[in-house]
Design a protein around this motif. Structure first.
Motif, PDB file in Angstrom:
ATOM      1  N   ASP A   1     -29.156 -28.491  -3.935  1.00 39.56           N
ATOM      2  CA  ASP A   1     -29.379 -27.158  -3.371  1.00 39.56           C
ATOM      3  C   ASP A   1     -28.057 -26.407  -3.243  1.00 39.56           C
ATOM      4  O   ASP A   1     -28.036 -25.178  -3.284  1.00 39.56           O
TER       5      ASP A   1
ATOM      6  N   LYS B   1     -20.967 -19.834   5.248  1.00 39.96           N
ATOM      7  CA  LYS B   1     -21.492 -19.516   3.910  1.00 39.96           C
ATOM      8  C   LYS B   1     -22.455 -20.587   3.418  1.00 39.96           C
ATOM      9  O   LYS B   1     -23.409 -20.276   2.693  1.00 39.96           O
TER      10      LYS B   1
ATOM     11  N   GLY C   1     -30.025 -21.010   3.492  1.00 40.59           N
ATOM     12  CA  GLY C   1     -31.114 -20.314   4.163  1.00 40.59           C
ATOM     13  C   GLY C   1     -31.709 -19.166   3.372  1.00 40.59           C
ATOM     14  O   GLY C   1     -32.701 -18.568   3.806  1.00 40.59           O
ATOM     15  N   ASP C   2     -31.131 -18.844   2.236  1.00 44.29           N
ATOM     16  CA  ASP C   2     -31.603 -17.721   1.426  1.00 44.29           C
ATOM     17  C   ASP C   2     -31.759 -18.188  -0.016  1.00 44.29           C
ATOM     18  O   ASP C   2     -30.874 -18.036  -0.849  1.00 44.29           O
ATOM     19  N   GLY C   3     -32.918 -18.783  -0.292  1.00 41.78           N
ATOM     20  CA  GLY C   3     -33.182 -19.324  -1.617  1.00 41.78           C
ATOM     21  C   GLY C   3     -33.046 -18.315  -2.741  1.00 41.78           C
ATOM     22  O   GLY C   3     -32.382 -18.599  -3.757  1.00 41.78           O
ATOM     23  N   PRO C   4     -33.618 -17.129  -2.647  1.00 43.56           N
ATOM     24  CA  PRO C   4     -33.495 -16.144  -3.727  1.00 43.56           C
ATOM     25  C   PRO C   4     -32.045 -15.753  -4.015  1.00 43.56           C
ATOM     26  O   PRO C   4     -31.642 -15.656  -5.170  1.00 43.56           O
ATOM     27  N   ALA C   5     -31.227 -15.559  -2.963  1.00 42.52           N
ATOM     28  CA  ALA C   5     -29.825 -15.201  -3.175  1.00 42.52           C
ATOM     29  C   ALA C   5     -29.073 -16.335  -3.848  1.00 42.52           C
ATOM     30  O   ALA C   5     -28.220 -16.107  -4.724  1.00 42.52           O
ATOM     31  N   SER C   6     -29.395 -17.573  -3.457  1.00 44.86           N
ATOM     32  CA  SER C   6     -28.746 -18.730  -4.077  1.00 44.86           C
ATOM     33  C   SER C   6     -29.084 -18.824  -5.552  1.00 44.86           C
ATOM     34  O   SER C   6     -28.218 -19.135  -6.394  1.00 44.86           O
TER      35      SER C   6
ATOM     36  N   ALA D   1     -25.697 -19.756   5.071  1.00 48.38           N
ATOM     37  CA  ALA D   1     -26.280 -18.551   4.473  1.00 48.38           C
ATOM     38  C   ALA D   1     -26.918 -18.855   3.127  1.00 48.38           C
ATOM     39  O   ALA D   1     -28.040 -18.410   2.844  1.00 48.38           O
ATOM     40  N   LEU D   2     -26.244 -19.624   2.272  1.00 47.50           N
ATOM     41  CA  LEU D   2     -26.787 -19.942   0.952  1.00 47.50           C
ATOM     42  C   LEU D   2     -28.004 -20.851   1.058  1.00 47.50           C
ATOM     43  O   LEU D   2     -28.998 -20.658   0.338  1.00 47.50           O
TER      44      LEU D   2
ATOM     45  N   ARG E   1     -28.126 -26.609  11.912  1.00 48.37           N
ATOM     46  CA  ARG E   1     -29.062 -25.583  11.419  1.00 48.37           C
ATOM     47  C   ARG E   1     -30.127 -26.179  10.515  1.00 48.37           C
ATOM     48  O   ARG E   1     -31.287 -25.755  10.539  1.00 48.37           O
TER      49      ARG E   1
END
Length: 410
Positions: free
Chosen positions: A303, A359, A365-370, A362-363, A260
């Motif tokens: 990251d 997971k 790929g989603d900078g704001p959520a991380s 997902a983390l 990915r």
């Protein structure tokens, strides 16, 4: 109240690995209560470079080089019927120093850090004895034996069986036996012969959130040159559970994550990596750094910090450090033990390889959520995991009242 004799299997300085971080903070807290005399071993020349720091905090000390090889310790253990891990720390000079210190000083409390040092408590000592097992070593060796292959599995099975008896005897001897988490304490209670004669307590690990503060750290420069994302694992890299976790990332998790994110790089940061890990440096997506002067810049640049340990005892300092540095952390259920944070809010737990990969993707790929998770992790450890709060029970355990301890600290 008299003086305290503190016995540790490793020099508490510098506090740069899990057991030394705990012993360092315990020693600091004990010196606020009474004069402390320290007996311990140095493993490396670097330990002896910090001898002046040890001398500065204690009333007296014995710092001895641990010269006995594991081969010699193993041979002696077979002949004596003792566990190898006890025989490795058996030293006549330290035994004589302990006897002399008890005779010449007003020792009212012996604080044993790690079960290997319980052998130095004299049978005729009538003061208070506190044993900090940290975690249940015998169970760890039993797990190694179950998952390993002969002949190593036989050695580990023997060690687990003999250590279980040693731990039980120490618990019966001690006024207090300390474990690092409720889970470890419950496990230990299930293994001792008579819980009615044991006083088993929990003193959890903490974190220095001033030292581990991302606002004061410049991220590692080379990470910025990577397209990324950058995944980081930290730890003592000749320790079997850490080796297994690193290989789990390299062999089972990273290839799927790179499907990915082709630029993903796994950074292995830690002292004494074994040859089978150092050989992996330079493989696609793998960077083995070995020992570094300061782990914080590597955490600050990550990251995602990963801790997929399959065998984990106690509270993982590597997890608390990453959380304090406001990094998103992905870990196994075993690595989360003893940290009362919330999955999905303060860190992410993956129950198996597929879940960890899902997971991680997902983390990453989603900078704001991380970032939201990372900020929540920092708040959690700042509010709930400071060392001063974690070690406050020592006042009562050592027989002081709070007002007396505050006067001594002042």
């Amino acid at each position: 109240m008299g003086d305290i004799l503190f016995l540790a299997h490793r020099m508490p300085f510098p506090p740069d690995r899990g057991d030394k971080i705990r012993s360092y903070n315990l020693l600091k807290a004990l010196t606020d209560l009474a004069p402390v005399h320290v007996g311990c071993f140095g493993d490396t020349p670097g330990d002896f470079e910090h001898e002046s720091e040890l001398a500065a905090v204690c009333a007296s000390y014995a710092l001895l080089p641990r010269k006995k090889s594991m081969v010699r310790a193993g041979a002696e253990a077979v002949l004596s019927g003792k566990p190898v891990s006890l025989t490795a720390f058996e030293d006549v000079k330290l035994a004589h120093w302990v006897e002399r210190t008890i005779t010449e000083k007003n020792i009212q409390t012996i604080f044993v850090f790690s079960g290997q040092m319980g052998q130095y408590v004299p049978a005729d000592f009538h003061g208070r004895v506190i044993v900090d097992l940290c975690d249940v070593d015998s169970a760890k060796f039993e797990a190694y034996a179950k998952d390993g292959s002969a002949p190593r599995s036989w050695i580990d099975a023997r060690e687990g069986k003999l250590l279980a008896s040693v731990e039980d005897r120490l618990a019966q001897r001690a006024d207090h036996t300390l474990l690092v988490s409720d889970a470890e304490a419950d496990l230990f209670r299930s293994r001792v012969k008579n819980t009615l004669t044991c006083n088993i307590s929990v003193v959890r690990n903490g974190i220095d959130t001033i030292f581990f503060d991302p606002q004061n750290i410049v991220p590692q420069g080379e990470f910025a040159a990577n397209n990324g994302p950058n995944l980081v694992f930290t730890g003592q890299m000749d320790y079997a559970p850490n080796i297994a976790a690193a290989e789990r990332v390299m062999d089972r998790l990273l290839p799927k994550i790179r499907d990915r994110f082709p630029g993903a790089i796994f950074h292995l940061v830690g002292r004494a990596p074994v040859a089978r890990l150092t050989r992996r440096d330079g493989e696609p997506g793998i960077r083995v750094w070995g020992e570094v002067p300061d782990v914080r810049p590597f955490l600050a640049a990550a990251d995602l910090v990963v801790a997929p340990l399959e065998i984990a005892r106690g509270v993982q300092n590597k997890v608390l450090e990453a959380m304090a540095m406001a990094r998103p952390v992905l870990l196994s259920p075993e690595a989360a033990t003893g940290i009362d944070a919330t999955d999905g809010k303060h860190f992410a737990i993956g129950c198996d390889d597929a879940d960890l990969i899902l997971k991680a993707v997902a983390l990453l790929g989603d900078g704001p959520a991380s970032l939201i998770m990372a900020a929540a992790a920092r708040r959690y450890v700042s509010e709930h995991q400071g060392w001063s709060a974690m070690l406050r029970p020592l006042v009562e355990i050592c027989g002081y009242d709070a007002s007396e301890a505050d006067r001594n600290a002042a």
